[in-house]
Enzyme design. Structure first.
Site, mmCIF file in Angstrom:
data_model
loop_
_atom_site.group_PDB
_atom_site.id
_atom_site.type_symbol
_atom_site.label_atom_id
_atom_site.label_comp_id
_atom_site.label_asym_id
_atom_site.label_seq_id
_atom_site.Cartn_x
_atom_site.Cartn_y
_atom_site.Cartn_z
ATOM 1 N N GLU A 251 -20.981 -32.370 30.522
ATOM 2 C CA GLU A 251 -22.318 -31.606 30.349
ATOM 3 C C GLU A 251 -23.052 -31.259 31.808
ATOM 4 O OE1 GLU A 251 -21.996 -29.506 27.941
ATOM 5 O OE2 GLU A 251 -20.419 -31.334 26.712
ATOM 6 N N GLY A 252 -22.719 -31.458 32.626
ATOM 7 C CA GLY A 252 -23.581 -31.811 33.847
ATOM 8 C C GLY A 252 -23.327 -33.209 34.465
#
Length: 619
Positions: A453-454
């Site tokens: 998620e980054g």
């Protein structure tokens, strides 16, 4: 590990701590009883907390080690999840735990987001890998609810929110990880308005499974002739099995599982390589009606996912800490340091040893502080829902705090989760390194939280590159003002005054460093910004957590004054003492890092930029 141990629930949570945050510190009940939460009160919230925890321990927890040991496999082109996962999925949706905050329009319970985060903490902590399937489904459904057409909402949402179908997010490609704009997946518009999708996506969590009858993929792709980079990406609904207009299922939609990854942890979660359109027969439809809106649409899901990763972090770290605490109280090893010369002295529980107590208090303060930060964010989000259309200023303030805190929640919680789990292993000693205890799995599972998620550097760059200046800096200023008001109100506190002084100095360090970062942008010293971003995010997170722990301590000390003497108030007194000492420890041992970090960043050291690539090693 024996079969009995494999099917044993090892998950633990502190419900007294949860109730303190909900009702004493963040006063969720002030938002209850009013639209959109008019059907909810303190009793209803408390009942959900109790029953959701019981469900997590009874249904999800016993499958955690099973999922880790067995993992997923591909059989006949279909992913098979570990034994028991399908039954747990069905029970999850039958009990309604994934619909707590879903709108009644889609058969949900319409509860506050803050309560949803508590339920999610229990489910994640009990079985992080299993809960990824419904968690991603919830996020994908939210995107369709917010951006989809009325037809798409009617067709997909009740089936996704109800667990009949699952959902995924498909961004990453072999050549395009964090660099999403390099995506090569293509979309060719057809005469009927649908699109032929072709491309490969990797690292797709829940990309295939045997839990639901269909999987609804949200796929980023580039329409023919679209501009390069992220601006040219569109988002498509691409079901694994084609969906007819009446909701019935058709034939295969040419979505093929190429492989599943074999990972360090979360082995019960299928991480898939997905091939779309190998036979030129994969059809998708735009989310909504407008092309080139893929990234704004996907960011809604990614923001929710980043909050969820923060929840994963604190949930796993919390259980690791509580398991370590239980072990430290039970395991006897060595004599008291006060009798270290006496070979005949009785053996004591390891919690009596000073360094073990330090580790336990360090874990306690970090876990409780991070949880407070997440509940604060969730409470702001609920306030937005309550004030929207009634008090625009209050709604804007609360939304601004949500936006500002998301990168802190995702990055700091996930970084600290791994460190807390490592400390829990150290508390166990050699036993913690074995599979007889759950902390080694917690540590392996937790490592990915800082990556997906980054990566956490992306969160740090989001904070310094976007969030600090958002709205002309109004959100940051509001946050700093909130901390400053707390400091002013409590700087002469009879117990906490020295700790409040540490908070004030950390506040000054963060505020000053934020100005320094903005000056680097203006002075063209751009390479310094990514060098400093991670350190600044950590500083700001520690400031926020130090503030919330001290705020909790102020409340706890006040509450202790009203407790009955003797045994009647003993349990609450012990709890509140814990709140006080966690705050004192964090203020004395962690908050000073902010001042040191500010000093280091002020030196503008560029050695990492100056060293030639060839000079790192000559092998």
């Amino acid at each position: 590990m024996s079969n009995a141990q494999t099917h044993q629930n090892r998950y633990k949570a502190d419900l007294r701590e949860i109730r303190f945050l909900l009702f004493e510190q963040f006063r969720l009940d002030e938002l209850l009883g009013s639209a959109p939460y008019d059907a909810w009160g303190r009793d209803e919230v408390g009942m959900v907390v109790d029953e959701a925890y019981k469900f997590a321990c009874d249904v999800f927890g016993p499958l955690n080690a099973v999922g880790d040991r067995v993992g997923c496999r591909i059989e006949g082109g279909q992913v098979k999840t570990p034994p028991g996962f399908k039954d747990a999925w069905d029970k999850l949706y039958e009990a309604g735990w994934k619909s707590v905050s879903v709108s009644p329009t889609y058969d949900g319970q319409g509860g506050p987001f803050t309560l949803y985060t508590v339920v999610e903490e229990f489910l994640c902590g009990a079985n992080a890998a299993l809960n990824m399937y419904p968690g991603l489904t919830y996020g994908a459904a939210e995107v369709i609810e917010h951006f989809g057409t009325p037809r798409q909402r009617d067709l997909f949402l009740k089936r996704m929110y109800g667990g009949q179908w699952s959902g995924t997010m498909c961004l990453t490609e072999p050549q395009a990880g964090s660099d999403v704009g390099s995506s090569r997946t293509s979309a060719v518009k057809q005469k009927d308005g649908k699109y032929l999708i072709r491309g490969t996506k990797i690292f797709i969590s829940g990309g295939d499974q045997d839990l639901t009858e269909n999987v609804v993929h949200l796929v980023l792709a580039r329409v023919e002739g679209a501009p390069p980079g992220t601006k040219g990406l569109s988002l498509f609904v691409v079901p694994k099995i084609r969906v007819n207009d009446d909701g019935s299922l058709g034939g295969s939609n040419d979505v093929v599982v190429g492989n599943i990854e074999h990972k360090m942890g979360i082995n019960g979660s299928s991480t898939c390589v997905l091939n779309f359109g190998e036979s030129d027969a994969c059809l998708g439809e735009l989310v909504g009606t407008v092309e080139h809106q893929g990234m704004p649409q996907m960011f809604r899901m990614m923001n929710g996912a980043r909050i969820s990763v923060g929840l994963q972090g604190v949930s796993v770290a919390s259980s690791a800490y509580l398991n370590a605490l239980e072990y430290a109280k039970d395991r006897k090893q060595g004599s008291s340091i006060l009798q270290w010369k006496d070979a005949t002295a009785p053996r004591v529980p390891v919690i009596d040893h000073p360094d073990v107590r330090r580790m336990l208090l360090d874990m306690k303060s970090r876990v409780e502080g991070i949880r407070a930060l997440i509940i604060k964010l969730a409470r702001h989000q609920d306030a937005v829902a309550v004030y929207q259309g009634k008090d625009d200023r209050a709604a804007a303030y609360n939304q601004g705090q949500v936006d500002l805190l998301v990168p802190l929640v995702k990055a700091y919680s996930s970084d600290q989760a791994f460190r807390v789990c490592e400390t829990a292993i150290q508390t166990f000693g050699g036993a913690g390194y074995t599979k007889d205890y759950p902390v080694e799995q917690y540590c392996r599972d937790a490592k990915v939280f800082s990556i997906y998620e980054g990566t956490n550097h992306i969160q740090a760059m989001d904070l310094v590159g976007r969030k600090l200046g958002q709205g002309g800096g109004v959100n940051l200023q509001a946050f700093l003002n909130d901390v400053a008001e707390f400091v002013k109100a409590n700087e002469k506190h009879p117990v906490l005054a020295a700790s409040i002084k540490e908070l004030r100095e950390a506040h000054e360090a963060v505020a000053g460093t934020a100005m320094r970062l903005l000056s680097w942008f203006q002075m063209g010293k751009m390479p310094m910004v990514p060098l400093a971003a991670n350190r600044f995010l950590e500083m700001m997170s520690e400031l926020a957590i130090g503030w919330l722990l001290l705020d909790g301590a102020v409340i706890a000390l006040k509450a202790m004054e009203g407790l009955p003497a003797g045994d009647a108030g003993a349990k609450d007194r012990a709890f509140y003492e814990g709140k006080k000492h966690a705050a004192l420890y964090f203020a004395a041992n962690v908050l000073p890092h902010a001042k040191l970090s500010a000093e280091i960043l002020g030196r503008e050291d560029s050695s990492a930029l100056d060293i030639p690539a060839d000079a790192f090693a000559t092998v």
